[in-house]
Scaffold this motif. Sequence first.
Motif, PDB file in Angstrom:
ATOM      1  N   TRP A 275      81.381  22.645  54.606  1.00  0.00           N
ATOM      2  CA  TRP A 275      80.236  23.016  55.447  1.00  0.00           C
ATOM      3  C   TRP A 275      80.579  22.829  56.924  1.00  0.00           C
ATOM      4  N   ASN A 276      81.099  21.653  57.257  1.00  0.00           N
ATOM      5  CA  ASN A 276      81.444  21.367  58.650  1.00  0.00           C
ATOM      6  C   ASN A 276      82.549  22.281  59.157  1.00  0.00           C
ATOM      7  N   GLN A 277      83.538  22.536  58.322  1.00  0.00           N
ATOM      8  CA  GLN A 277      84.657  23.390  58.751  1.00  0.00           C
ATOM      9  C   GLN A 277      84.199  24.826  58.984  1.00  0.00           C
ATOM     10  N   ILE A 278      83.300  25.306  58.145  1.00  0.00           N
ATOM     11  CA  ILE A 278      82.789  26.668  58.329  1.00  0.00           C
ATOM     12  C   ILE A 278      81.951  26.759  59.600  1.00  0.00           C
ATOM     13  N   LEU A 279      81.112  25.775  59.850  1.00  0.00           N
ATOM     14  CA  LEU A 279      80.284  25.811  61.050  1.00  0.00           C
ATOM     15  C   LEU A 279      81.103  25.627  62.320  1.00  0.00           C
ATOM     16  N   GLU A 280      82.323  25.125  62.177  1.00  0.00           N
ATOM     17  CA  GLU A 280      83.209  24.977  63.335  1.00  0.00           C
ATOM     18  C   GLU A 280      83.981  26.261  63.638  1.00  0.00           C
ATOM     19  N   LEU A 281      83.910  27.256  62.749  1.00  0.00           N
ATOM     20  CA  LEU A 281      84.565  28.534  63.011  1.00  0.00           C
ATOM     21  C   LEU A 281      83.885  29.226  64.197  1.00  0.00           C
ATOM     22  N   PRO A 282      84.591  30.147  64.870  1.00  0.00           N
ATOM     23  CA  PRO A 282      83.971  30.879  65.992  1.00  0.00           C
ATOM     24  C   PRO A 282      83.003  31.936  65.479  1.00  0.00           C
ATOM     25  N   LEU A 283      81.825  31.497  65.098  1.00  0.00           N
ATOM     26  CA  LEU A 283      80.805  32.383  64.548  1.00  0.00           C
ATOM     27  C   LEU A 283      79.437  31.999  65.102  1.00  0.00           C
ATOM     28  N   TYR A 284      78.431  32.764  64.707  1.00  0.00           N
ATOM     29  CA  TYR A 284      77.061  32.506  65.148  1.00  0.00           C
ATOM     30  C   TYR A 284      76.200  32.152  63.948  1.00  0.00           C
ATOM     31  N   ILE A 285      75.173  31.371  64.204  1.00  0.00           N
ATOM     32  CA  ILE A 285      74.306  30.860  63.158  1.00  0.00           C
ATOM     33  C   ILE A 285      72.919  31.466  63.322  1.00  0.00           C
ATOM     34  N   GLN A 286      72.460  32.149  62.281  1.00  0.00           N
ATOM     35  CA  GLN A 286      71.115  32.708  62.307  1.00  0.00           C
ATOM     36  C   GLN A 286      70.202  31.820  61.475  1.00  0.00           C
ATOM     37  N   VAL A 287      69.073  31.459  62.051  1.00  0.00           N
ATOM     38  CA  VAL A 287      68.082  30.674  61.323  1.00  0.00           C
ATOM     39  C   VAL A 287      66.818  31.508  61.147  1.00  0.00           C
ATOM     40  N   ASN A 288      66.082  31.233  60.092  1.00  0.00           N
ATOM     41  CA  ASN A 288      64.835  31.945  59.813  1.00  0.00           C
ATOM     42  C   ASN A 288      63.666  31.256  60.487  1.00  0.00           C
ATOM     43  N   ALA A 289      62.857  32.048  61.183  1.00  0.00           N
ATOM     44  CA  ALA A 289      61.679  31.488  61.841  1.00  0.00           C
ATOM     45  C   ALA A 289      60.745  30.828  60.839  1.00  0.00           C
ATOM     46  N   GLY A 290      60.586  31.436  59.678  1.00  0.00           N
ATOM     47  CA  GLY A 290      59.686  30.899  58.666  1.00  0.00           C
ATOM     48  C   GLY A 290      60.108  29.547  58.130  1.00  0.00           C
ATOM     49  N   ALA A 291      61.414  29.255  58.174  1.00  0.00           N
ATOM     50  CA  ALA A 291      61.912  27.977  57.671  1.00  0.00           C
ATOM     51  C   ALA A 291      61.423  26.808  58.509  1.00  0.00           C
ATOM     52  N   LEU A 292      60.988  27.085  59.724  1.00  0.00           N
ATOM     53  CA  LEU A 292      60.489  26.024  60.594  1.00  0.00           C
ATOM     54  C   LEU A 292      59.148  25.471  60.115  1.00  0.00           C
ATOM     55  N   GLN A 293      58.552  26.116  59.127  1.00  0.00           N
ATOM     56  CA  GLN A 293      57.312  25.610  58.538  1.00  0.00           C
ATOM     57  C   GLN A 293      57.578  24.723  57.317  1.00  0.00           C
ATOM     58  N   SER A 294      58.871  24.565  56.971  1.00  0.00           N
ATOM     59  CA  SER A 294      59.274  23.679  55.880  1.00  0.00           C
ATOM     60  C   SER A 294      59.859  22.405  56.476  1.00  0.00           C
ATOM     61  N   ARG A 295      59.354  21.262  56.081  1.00  0.00           N
ATOM     62  CA  ARG A 295      59.811  19.998  56.675  1.00  0.00           C
ATOM     63  C   ARG A 295      61.311  19.817  56.533  1.00  0.00           C
ATOM     64  N   LYS A 296      61.836  20.046  55.340  1.00  0.00           N
ATOM     65  CA  LYS A 296      63.256  19.811  55.091  1.00  0.00           C
ATOM     66  C   LYS A 296      64.122  20.813  55.859  1.00  0.00           C
ATOM     67  N   LYS A 297      63.771  22.092  55.801  1.00  0.00           N
ATOM     68  CA  LYS A 297      64.579  23.112  56.481  1.00  0.00           C
ATOM     69  C   LYS A 297      64.423  23.022  57.997  1.00  0.00           C
ATOM     70  N   LYS A 298      63.230  22.642  58.435  1.00  0.00           N
ATOM     71  CA  LYS A 298      63.013  22.452  59.872  1.00  0.00           C
ATOM     72  C   LYS A 298      63.930  21.367  60.411  1.00  0.00           C
TER      73      LYS A 298
END
Length: 237
Positions: free
Chosen positions: A152-175
């Motif tokens: 997980w950490n190695q993939i997020l360290e790649l030169p890429l962009y991260i898209q998050v869902n606006a709706g997930a911000l209404q979930s405590r865990k995903k937020k």
Amino acid sequence: MIDFHSHILPAIDDGSFSLEETQEMLRMEEQQGVRKIIATPHFYADQKSVGDFLTKRQEALRQVRELAREHTWVPDILAGAEVYYFPGMGRAEMLSQMCIEGTSLLLVEMPFAQWTKDMLKELHNIIEKQKLTIILAHVERYYEFQRKKEIWNQILELPLYIQVNAGALQSRKKKSCIFKLIKNGLSVIMGSDCHNTTSRPPNLEQGCEILSKKFGDSVIQRIDDLGKRILEEYEAK
């Protein structure tokens, strides 16, 4: 704002079922201040040929752009795809056809399972060998499956962009996951991942309100500026 992830094209996947529903979704986007939408229907390499997918997408896009000619309020639409991960995709030349229209940006949906070294290798090959830039779709949805965080950490360290869902911000865990990604300074952009007008509607406005309450308006501006910049920076040559 730019909606980087939507299933707003009519009758192509599990998103909008009709042009009428698409029109309602477009109106909702416009009323929330969205001026550009990336249409990203699902593409599963083991279920549909590239040719069939592109033909169907083009027809759906034609209908929406005809609608835009009739109504000046319709946001700009760029064609793209949400490409589900598959073994060998690092060598799959067809990926360039799935990029966001006019760019080398590719929205990739990862498996909802523990990520592996093979997955890391495939993503690395997309970046290094195919010279495409990855946007990881709705990253917050994978976190609970990552019992071992090394890949997980190695993939997020790649030169890429991260898209998050606006709706997930209404979930405590995903937020909590999204807040952590932002606090860590990762390159976050936002999408609605809208599928309809009821259970999964366009919702960037609500997502922005939650982020603004937590971090202030500067974070919304940063996300918006990043989205605009990468669309310009990664224009396909």
